[in-house]
Design a protein around this motif. Structure first.
Motif, PDB file in Angstrom:
ATOM      1  N   UNK A 165      10.264 -13.827  -6.844  1.00 10.72           N
ATOM      2  CA  UNK A 165      10.503 -12.388  -6.906  1.00 10.72           C
ATOM      3  C   UNK A 165       9.251 -11.665  -7.372  1.00 10.72           C
ATOM      4  N   UNK A 166       9.092 -10.422  -6.903  1.00  7.18           N
ATOM      5  CA  UNK A 166       7.939  -9.608  -7.269  1.00  7.18           C
ATOM      6  C   UNK A 166       8.371  -8.152  -7.391  1.00  7.18           C
ATOM      7  N   UNK A 167       7.668  -7.403  -8.258  1.00  8.09           N
ATOM      8  CA  UNK A 167       7.856  -5.964  -8.368  1.00  8.09           C
ATOM      9  C   UNK A 167       6.756  -5.253  -7.595  1.00  8.09           C
ATOM     10  N   UNK A 168       7.134  -4.212  -6.847  1.00  5.98           N
ATOM     11  CA  UNK A 168       6.151  -3.330  -6.214  1.00  5.98           C
ATOM     12  C   UNK A 168       6.212  -1.988  -6.931  1.00  5.98           C
ATOM     13  N   UNK A 169       5.042  -1.442  -7.286  1.00  4.29           N
ATOM     14  CA  UNK A 169       4.956  -0.130  -7.932  1.00  4.29           C
ATOM     15  C   UNK A 169       3.869   0.701  -7.283  1.00  4.29           C
ATOM     16  N   UNK A 170       4.114   2.011  -7.220  1.00  2.00           N
ATOM     17  CA  UNK A 170       3.130   2.926  -6.667  1.00  2.00           C
ATOM     18  C   UNK A 170       3.738   3.778  -5.578  1.00  2.00           C
ATOM     19  N   UNK A 171       2.885   4.405  -4.795  1.00  2.98           N
ATOM     20  CA  UNK A 171       3.377   5.253  -3.706  1.00  2.98           C
ATOM     21  C   UNK A 171       2.418   5.201  -2.528  1.00  2.98           C
ATOM     22  N   UNK A 172       2.974   5.483  -1.357  1.00  2.00           N
ATOM     23  CA  UNK A 172       2.205   5.493  -0.115  1.00  2.00           C
ATOM     24  C   UNK A 172       1.877   6.919   0.274  1.00  2.00           C
ATOM     25  N   UNK A 227      10.344   4.115   3.193  1.00  2.00           N
ATOM     26  CA  UNK A 227      10.197   4.220   1.740  1.00  2.00           C
ATOM     27  C   UNK A 227       8.740   4.425   1.398  1.00  2.00           C
ATOM     28  N   UNK A 228       8.453   5.447   0.594  1.00  2.00           N
ATOM     29  CA  UNK A 228       7.064   5.736   0.243  1.00  2.00           C
ATOM     30  C   UNK A 228       6.793   5.632  -1.249  1.00  2.00           C
ATOM     31  N   UNK A 229       7.844   5.552  -2.080  1.00  6.13           N
ATOM     32  CA  UNK A 229       7.660   5.437  -3.527  1.00  6.13           C
ATOM     33  C   UNK A 229       8.344   4.175  -4.020  1.00  6.13           C
ATOM     34  N   UNK A 230       7.660   3.469  -4.908  1.00  5.81           N
ATOM     35  CA  UNK A 230       8.153   2.200  -5.420  1.00  5.81           C
ATOM     36  C   UNK A 230       8.084   2.220  -6.945  1.00  5.81           C
ATOM     37  N   UNK A 231       9.215   1.971  -7.585  1.00  2.40           N
ATOM     38  CA  UNK A 231       9.287   1.958  -9.047  1.00  2.40           C
ATOM     39  C   UNK A 231      10.013   0.675  -9.463  1.00  2.40           C
ATOM     40  N   UNK A 232       9.233  -0.360  -9.781  1.00  2.00           N
ATOM     41  CA  UNK A 232       9.793  -1.684 -10.052  1.00  2.00           C
ATOM     42  C   UNK A 232      10.741  -2.113  -8.931  1.00  2.00           C
ATOM     43  N   UNK A 233      10.314  -1.870  -7.688  1.00  2.00           N
ATOM     44  CA  UNK A 233      11.094  -2.251  -6.515  1.00  2.00           C
ATOM     45  C   UNK A 233      10.939  -3.751  -6.281  1.00  2.00           C
ATOM     46  N   UNK A 234      12.063  -4.467  -6.212  1.00  2.00           N
ATOM     47  CA  UNK A 234      12.016  -5.922  -6.058  1.00  2.00           C
ATOM     48  C   UNK A 234      11.825  -6.325  -4.596  1.00  2.00           C
ATOM     49  N   UNK A 260       4.668 -19.693  -6.133  1.00  2.00           N
ATOM     50  CA  UNK A 260       4.207 -18.311  -6.090  1.00  2.00           C
ATOM     51  C   UNK A 260       2.679 -18.322  -6.108  1.00  2.00           C
ATOM     52  N   UNK A 261       2.067 -17.413  -5.386  1.00  2.00           N
ATOM     53  CA  UNK A 261       0.609 -17.391  -5.285  1.00  2.00           C
ATOM     54  C   UNK A 261      -0.045 -16.304  -6.124  1.00  2.00           C
ATOM     55  N   UNK A 262       0.760 -15.495  -6.829  1.00  2.00           N
ATOM     56  CA  UNK A 262       0.191 -14.549  -7.775  1.00  2.00           C
ATOM     57  C   UNK A 262       0.819 -14.789  -9.144  1.00  2.00           C
ATOM     58  N   UNK A 263       0.016 -14.606 -10.185  1.00  2.00           N
ATOM     59  CA  UNK A 263       0.461 -14.949 -11.535  1.00  2.00           C
ATOM     60  C   UNK A 263       0.301 -13.785 -12.514  1.00  2.00           C
ATOM     61  N   UNK A 264      -0.210 -12.681 -12.023  1.00  2.00           N
ATOM     62  CA  UNK A 264      -0.378 -11.479 -12.849  1.00  2.00           C
ATOM     63  C   UNK A 264      -0.380 -10.269 -11.929  1.00  2.00           C
ATOM     64  N   UNK A 265      -0.320  -9.093 -12.515  1.00  2.00           N
ATOM     65  CA  UNK A 265      -0.320  -7.870 -11.714  1.00  2.00           C
ATOM     66  C   UNK A 265      -1.606  -7.778 -10.894  1.00  2.00           C
ATOM     67  N   UNK A 266      -1.455  -7.445  -9.619  1.00  2.00           N
ATOM     68  CA  UNK A 266      -2.629  -7.239  -8.769  1.00  2.00           C
ATOM     69  C   UNK A 266      -2.512  -5.889  -8.080  1.00  2.00           C
TER      70      UNK A 266
END
Length: 199
Positions: free
Chosen positions: A52-59, A89-96, A138-144
Protein backbone atom coordinates in the motif's frame (compact mmCIF):
# COMPACT_ATOMS: atom_id res chain seq x y z
CA UNK A 1 14.12 54.76 -13.17
CA UNK A 2 10.40 54.18 -12.56
CA UNK A 3 10.27 51.84 -15.59
CA UNK A 4 13.19 49.87 -14.17
CA UNK A 5 11.45 49.53 -10.78
CA UNK A 6 8.18 48.49 -12.47
CA UNK A 7 10.02 45.90 -14.57
CA UNK A 8 11.73 44.58 -11.45
CA UNK A 9 8.41 44.30 -9.60
CA UNK A 10 6.83 42.46 -12.52
CA UNK A 11 9.74 40.02 -12.57
CA UNK A 12 9.46 39.37 -8.82
CA UNK A 13 5.68 38.80 -9.14
CA UNK A 14 6.24 36.40 -12.07
CA UNK A 15 8.83 34.44 -10.06
CA UNK A 16 6.49 34.26 -7.06
CA UNK A 17 3.64 32.99 -9.25
CA UNK A 18 5.93 30.41 -10.83
CA UNK A 19 7.05 29.25 -7.39
CA UNK A 20 3.43 28.92 -6.24
CA UNK A 21 2.56 26.90 -9.35
CA UNK A 22 5.50 24.57 -8.74
CA UNK A 23 4.48 24.04 -5.11
CA UNK A 24 0.88 23.36 -6.15
CA UNK A 25 2.02 20.71 -8.62
CA UNK A 26 4.08 18.76 -6.09
CA UNK A 27 3.16 15.07 -5.90
CA UNK A 28 4.54 12.59 -3.38
CA UNK A 29 4.18 8.87 -2.72
CA UNK A 30 4.77 7.38 0.73
CA UNK A 31 4.76 3.68 1.63
CA UNK A 32 2.03 2.58 4.04
CA UNK A 33 3.19 0.13 6.70
CA UNK A 34 0.58 -2.36 7.83
CA UNK A 35 0.07 -2.99 11.54
CA UNK A 36 0.60 -6.46 13.04
CA UNK A 37 -3.18 -6.95 13.10
CA UNK A 38 -3.50 -6.01 9.43
CA UNK A 39 -0.67 -8.39 8.53
CA UNK A 40 -2.38 -11.16 10.49
CA UNK A 41 -5.65 -10.54 8.65
CA UNK A 42 -3.86 -10.62 5.29
CA UNK A 43 -2.21 -13.95 6.20
CA UNK A 44 -5.69 -15.53 6.36
CA UNK A 45 -6.32 -14.80 2.67
CA UNK A 46 -4.90 -16.16 -0.59
CA UNK A 47 -3.18 -12.85 -1.27
CA UNK A 48 0.46 -13.68 -1.86
CA UNK A 49 1.66 -10.11 -1.75
CA UNK A 50 0.19 -6.65 -1.24
CA UNK A 51 1.80 -3.24 -0.88
CA UNK A 52 0.00 0.00 0.00
CA UNK A 53 1.06 3.58 -0.68
CA UNK A 54 -0.24 7.10 0.01
CA UNK A 55 -0.44 9.67 -2.79
CA UNK A 56 -0.44 13.36 -1.81
CA UNK A 57 -0.51 16.55 -3.84
CA UNK A 58 -2.45 17.89 -6.79
CA UNK A 59 -2.37 17.81 -10.57
CA UNK A 60 -2.29 20.97 -12.60
CA UNK A 61 -4.26 21.23 -15.84
CA UNK A 62 -2.72 19.20 -18.64
CA UNK A 63 -1.00 16.74 -16.31
CA UNK A 64 -2.02 13.27 -15.20
CA UNK A 65 -0.97 10.24 -13.15
CA UNK A 66 -0.61 7.10 -15.25
CA UNK A 67 -0.61 3.70 -13.52
CA UNK A 68 0.38 0.40 -15.12
CA UNK A 69 1.93 -3.02 -14.50
CA UNK A 70 4.92 -3.89 -16.66
CA UNK A 71 5.32 -7.60 -17.43
CA UNK A 72 8.79 -9.08 -17.96
CA UNK A 73 9.66 -12.52 -19.32
CA UNK A 74 13.23 -13.76 -19.00
CA UNK A 75 14.36 -10.24 -18.18
CA UNK A 76 12.74 -8.64 -21.26
CA UNK A 77 9.75 -6.29 -21.28
CA UNK A 78 6.79 -8.28 -22.65
CA UNK A 79 4.04 -5.67 -22.36
CA UNK A 80 1.95 -3.55 -20.02
CA UNK A 81 -1.13 -4.64 -18.10
CA UNK A 82 -3.80 -2.72 -16.19
CA UNK A 83 -2.87 0.60 -17.80
CA UNK A 84 -5.04 3.42 -16.50
CA UNK A 85 -4.85 7.04 -15.38
CA UNK A 86 -6.52 9.36 -12.87
CA UNK A 87 -7.97 12.04 -15.14
CA UNK A 88 -11.11 12.35 -12.99
CA UNK A 89 -9.14 13.07 -9.82
CA UNK A 90 -6.76 16.00 -9.47
CA UNK A 91 -6.27 16.29 -5.69
CA UNK A 92 -4.82 13.62 -3.45
CA UNK A 93 -4.86 13.72 0.36
CA UNK A 94 -3.44 10.48 1.80
CA UNK A 95 -5.12 8.70 -1.12
CA UNK A 96 -4.39 4.97 -0.94
CA UNK A 97 -3.12 2.98 -3.91
CA UNK A 98 -1.93 -0.61 -3.84
CA UNK A 99 -0.63 -3.59 -5.78
CA UNK A 100 -1.64 -7.15 -4.90
CA UNK A 101 -1.01 -10.63 -6.25
CA UNK A 102 -3.50 -13.35 -5.35
CA UNK A 103 -3.25 -17.06 -6.17
CA UNK A 104 -6.29 -18.36 -8.00
CA UNK A 105 -7.29 -21.82 -9.24
CA UNK A 106 -10.02 -22.78 -11.66
CA UNK A 107 -10.60 -26.12 -13.42
CA UNK A 108 -7.22 -27.41 -12.21
CA UNK A 109 -5.45 -24.45 -13.76
CA UNK A 110 -3.49 -22.01 -11.64
CA UNK A 111 -3.63 -18.27 -12.19
CA UNK A 112 -2.29 -15.12 -10.62
CA UNK A 113 -4.84 -12.42 -9.97
CA UNK A 114 -3.18 -9.01 -10.32
CA UNK A 115 -4.99 -6.16 -8.60
CA UNK A 116 -3.91 -2.53 -8.96
CA UNK A 117 -5.58 -0.33 -6.37
CA UNK A 118 -6.02 3.10 -7.94
CA UNK A 119 -7.18 6.48 -6.58
CA UNK A 120 -10.61 5.97 -8.16
CA UNK A 121 -11.05 2.21 -7.69
CA UNK A 122 -9.17 -0.87 -8.86
CA UNK A 123 -8.15 -2.74 -12.00
CA UNK A 124 -7.84 -6.53 -12.15
CA UNK A 125 -6.48 -9.13 -14.55
CA UNK A 126 -5.51 -12.81 -14.49
CA UNK A 127 -2.34 -14.48 -15.71
CA UNK A 128 -1.56 -18.20 -16.02
CA UNK A 129 0.81 -19.24 -13.24
CA UNK A 130 3.32 -22.04 -13.76
CA UNK A 131 5.85 -20.64 -11.33
CA UNK A 132 6.90 -22.89 -8.43
CA UNK A 133 8.61 -20.19 -6.34
CA UNK A 134 8.21 -16.43 -6.07
CA UNK A 135 9.44 -13.30 -4.35
CA UNK A 136 7.86 -9.89 -3.91
CA UNK A 137 8.73 -6.59 -2.33
CA UNK A 138 7.90 -2.91 -2.12
CA UNK A 139 10.41 -0.82 -4.05
CA UNK A 140 10.08 2.41 -2.07
CA UNK A 141 10.89 2.75 1.61
CA UNK A 142 10.37 6.46 2.29
CA UNK A 143 8.45 9.40 0.90
CA UNK A 144 9.49 10.27 -2.64
CA UNK A 145 8.59 13.22 -4.83
CA UNK A 146 7.49 12.45 -8.37
CA UNK A 147 9.32 14.06 -11.28
CA UNK A 148 7.51 14.82 -14.53
CA UNK A 149 7.77 11.93 -17.04
CA UNK A 150 10.03 9.86 -14.77
CA UNK A 151 8.54 6.44 -13.92
CA UNK A 152 8.54 5.36 -10.29
CA UNK A 153 8.44 1.62 -9.63
CA UNK A 154 6.43 0.91 -6.50
CA UNK A 155 6.21 -2.85 -6.17
CA UNK A 156 7.50 -6.04 -7.80
CA UNK A 157 6.54 -9.72 -7.94
CA UNK A 158 8.80 -12.29 -9.63
CA UNK A 159 8.49 -16.04 -10.11
CA UNK A 160 10.55 -18.98 -11.29
CA UNK A 161 10.25 -22.68 -12.07
CA UNK A 162 13.86 -23.22 -10.97
CA UNK A 163 15.29 -23.92 -7.53
CA UNK A 164 16.83 -20.48 -7.00
CA UNK A 165 15.40 -16.98 -7.05
CA UNK A 166 17.53 -13.95 -6.29
CA UNK A 167 16.09 -11.04 -4.34
CA UNK A 168 15.16 -7.91 -6.29
CA UNK A 169 16.30 -4.48 -5.06
CA UNK A 170 15.73 -0.84 -5.94
CA UNK A 171 17.09 2.60 -5.09
CA UNK A 172 13.76 3.90 -3.80
CA UNK A 173 11.61 3.72 -6.90
CA UNK A 174 14.27 3.26 -9.57
CA UNK A 175 14.04 0.35 -12.00
CA UNK A 176 15.04 -2.62 -9.83
CA UNK A 177 18.26 -4.57 -10.09
CA UNK A 178 18.23 -8.33 -10.53
CA UNK A 179 15.52 -8.45 -13.20
CA UNK A 180 17.66 -9.99 -15.93
CA UNK A 181 17.32 -13.60 -14.75
CA UNK A 182 13.63 -13.57 -13.81
CA UNK A 183 11.40 -15.92 -15.80
CA UNK A 184 8.30 -13.87 -15.01
CA UNK A 185 7.98 -10.54 -13.21
CA UNK A 186 5.38 -7.82 -12.71
CA UNK A 187 6.33 -4.23 -11.84
CA UNK A 188 3.70 -1.77 -10.61
CA UNK A 189 4.63 1.76 -11.67
CA UNK A 190 3.31 5.30 -11.72
CA UNK A 191 4.27 8.18 -14.01
CA UNK A 192 3.38 11.85 -13.54
CA UNK A 193 2.93 12.83 -17.16
CA UNK A 194 1.53 15.26 -19.69
CA UNK A 195 -2.15 14.52 -20.32
CA UNK A 196 -1.67 13.93 -24.06
CA UNK A 197 0.80 11.12 -23.30
CA UNK A 198 -1.94 9.04 -21.62
CA UNK A 199 -3.91 8.57 -24.83
Amino acid sequence: MRKLINSGLLMVIALLLTGCAENKAKLTITPYTMSEKELELMSKTDVEQIDFFYVNGSLEKGKDLRFSVEMYKNGELAGELLTTHSEIQTKFDDTLISFAIEKFEEDEQRFLKLVAGLPSGKATTYYANKMTASTSTSLIHEKIELELNKPVYLSVWAGTTKNELRVIGSENGEFPQGMDDKELAFLYKVVWTNDEMTE
